[in-house]
Design an enzyme around this catalytic site. Sequence first.
Site, mmCIF file in Angstrom:
data_model
loop_
_atom_site.group_PDB
_atom_site.id
_atom_site.type_symbol
_atom_site.label_atom_id
_atom_site.label_comp_id
_atom_site.label_asym_id
_atom_site.label_seq_id
_atom_site.Cartn_x
_atom_site.Cartn_y
_atom_site.Cartn_z
ATOM 1 C CG HIS B 127 -0.155 33.828 -2.117
ATOM 2 N ND1 HIS B 127 -0.752 33.483 -3.311
ATOM 3 C CD2 HIS B 127 0.713 32.833 -1.831
ATOM 4 C CE1 HIS B 127 -0.249 32.323 -3.717
ATOM 5 N NE2 HIS B 127 0.642 31.900 -2.837
ATOM 6 C CG ASP B 204 -5.318 34.666 1.874
ATOM 7 O OD1 ASP B 204 -5.461 33.519 2.339
ATOM 8 O OD2 ASP B 204 -4.443 34.960 1.036
ATOM 9 C CB CYS B 370 3.014 33.120 -4.839
ATOM 10 S SG CYS B 370 3.242 31.716 -5.906
#
Lengths: 136, 413
Positions: B127, B204, B370
């Site tokens: 992302h 993440d 994104c």
Amino acid sequence: MSDIYREIILDYYRHPRNQGKIENPDIVARDSNPLCGDDIEIQIKLSKDKKSIEDIKFNGKGCAISQASVSMLTEMVQGLSLEEVKGISKEDIFEALGNPDLGPTRVKCALLGLKVLKLGVYNYLGSKLDSEREGL
Amino acid sequence: MLEAKYYDVYKIREDFPILKRKVHGKPLIYFDNAATSQKPQRVIEAIYRYYKEYNANIHRGVHKLAEEATEAFEEARDKVAKFINARYREEVIFVRGTTEAINLVSRAWGDYNVKEGEKILITEMEHHSNIVPWFLLSDRKKSKVEFVKITDEGLLDIQDLNEKLDEKVKLVSLAHSSNVLGTINPVKEISKLSHEKNALFLVDGAQSVPHLKVDVQEIDCDFLAFSGHKMLGPTGIGVLYAKREILEKMEPFLGGGDMIKEVHKWGARWKELPWKYEAGTSNIAGAIGLGEAISYLLSIGMDKIREHEKDITSYTLKRMREIENVKIYGPEDANKKCGIVSFNLGDIHPHDLATLLDEEGIAVRAGHHCAQPLMERLNIPATTRASFYLYNTKEEVDVFIETLKKAQKIFLP
């Protein structure tokens, strides 16, 4: 049937009018919508007196709404003077599309073609498009 | 009933007031969970109760309300620490979300530990929030960002990772689960590989912590970043987990109130962990809401939620194969992915598809999500993405499939 994707939009999407390029155009303008990646270029050949549109073509990629509306727009402005083009409003586009209930996001798709056209015309005339005021 | 397999999904749906609403006259079908999740009544109530009954600033007040607010805020930290199995509660830093957590690491750790020519290793499926902070670090430190490739199936190319993981790499930073492909990456293995090369490892967890049991000690990651709003909590609250020994050596991120022990004209001393990283008034209501969301998730069980989502995902993948011209991105085996299905239907623009689905009350996301480097890798401008959570049902998937078939008739005659 869909409320937004009426026959008229789908017809222009499937069979776009005035898609392509012009040799030695007088005006070339291009813009994109970063949100969805719609990308439209408009090319214009002016009349001998350079005051009106003799031929106009568009190319680019995008959703059905943006492609159909720019295609309709090119038919709408064929032969018009540049001054007349300046007077085309976003309401004219909505009307041509059959006034579908587009949300705020998709309205941008519908108006991208008009924005590109006006950018090109204003630029050619040496002035600046106030996109905020025109809601483009 | 189709789905009493892991829990009673209809009973769970009762806990989410928004699921009763109609969109364009149709029942809402919410398949945009990778963007943000819906909130159960008890989370909404926990936030409401804080403002209604004990709203006060935390940590410094000596009055009753301040004590209650401080207790609730710090209890939320304990819940988070337990949820991810952190060794110590002070390893849990409250931030605004995943993006802020990664930016915090790039500033407070990166600025002091990464030198010119050194590398941050990320992947093609990241992302933007796990790409741009490292570009910014490169601008400041003249360091480099390298991308590990993905395979055509949408899995991480471990061989490529091994080749790129050299002594110049200071940090390996990657999504536990891709927000587009859904791919679950083998973080435990990558953690080991990173540490063998003396690189730190950041996970993440934006798309994994809400859906899987994530254990920071088992993974042995140095950092874990995630957002509250994707896991039934409110927006504006997220977490950075980091190992205590790393946090102790790091410099503060933001300076201001609440993060200092003492301030004089000659300088200041920082508070101890975790408050050294929490300058200014924290999102108190947000942390309390996140704590309540965690309690709710645990009352159902992360294993059961995972099984339910796997079931919904494999059912969706199976039914999508009925449709001609469907191209699915990422693994087509639900065991290898979270509840995310990204696809294109012929050359219908994803925004047209999303608009058509919206007219039927179905919320999906369309665009580049994104993740533009991934779109470039897949050589497409955008996808449509359906993403599931614990409250989605197979009946909803059926409506979704029927609408895709309808879209095909409209756009691809």
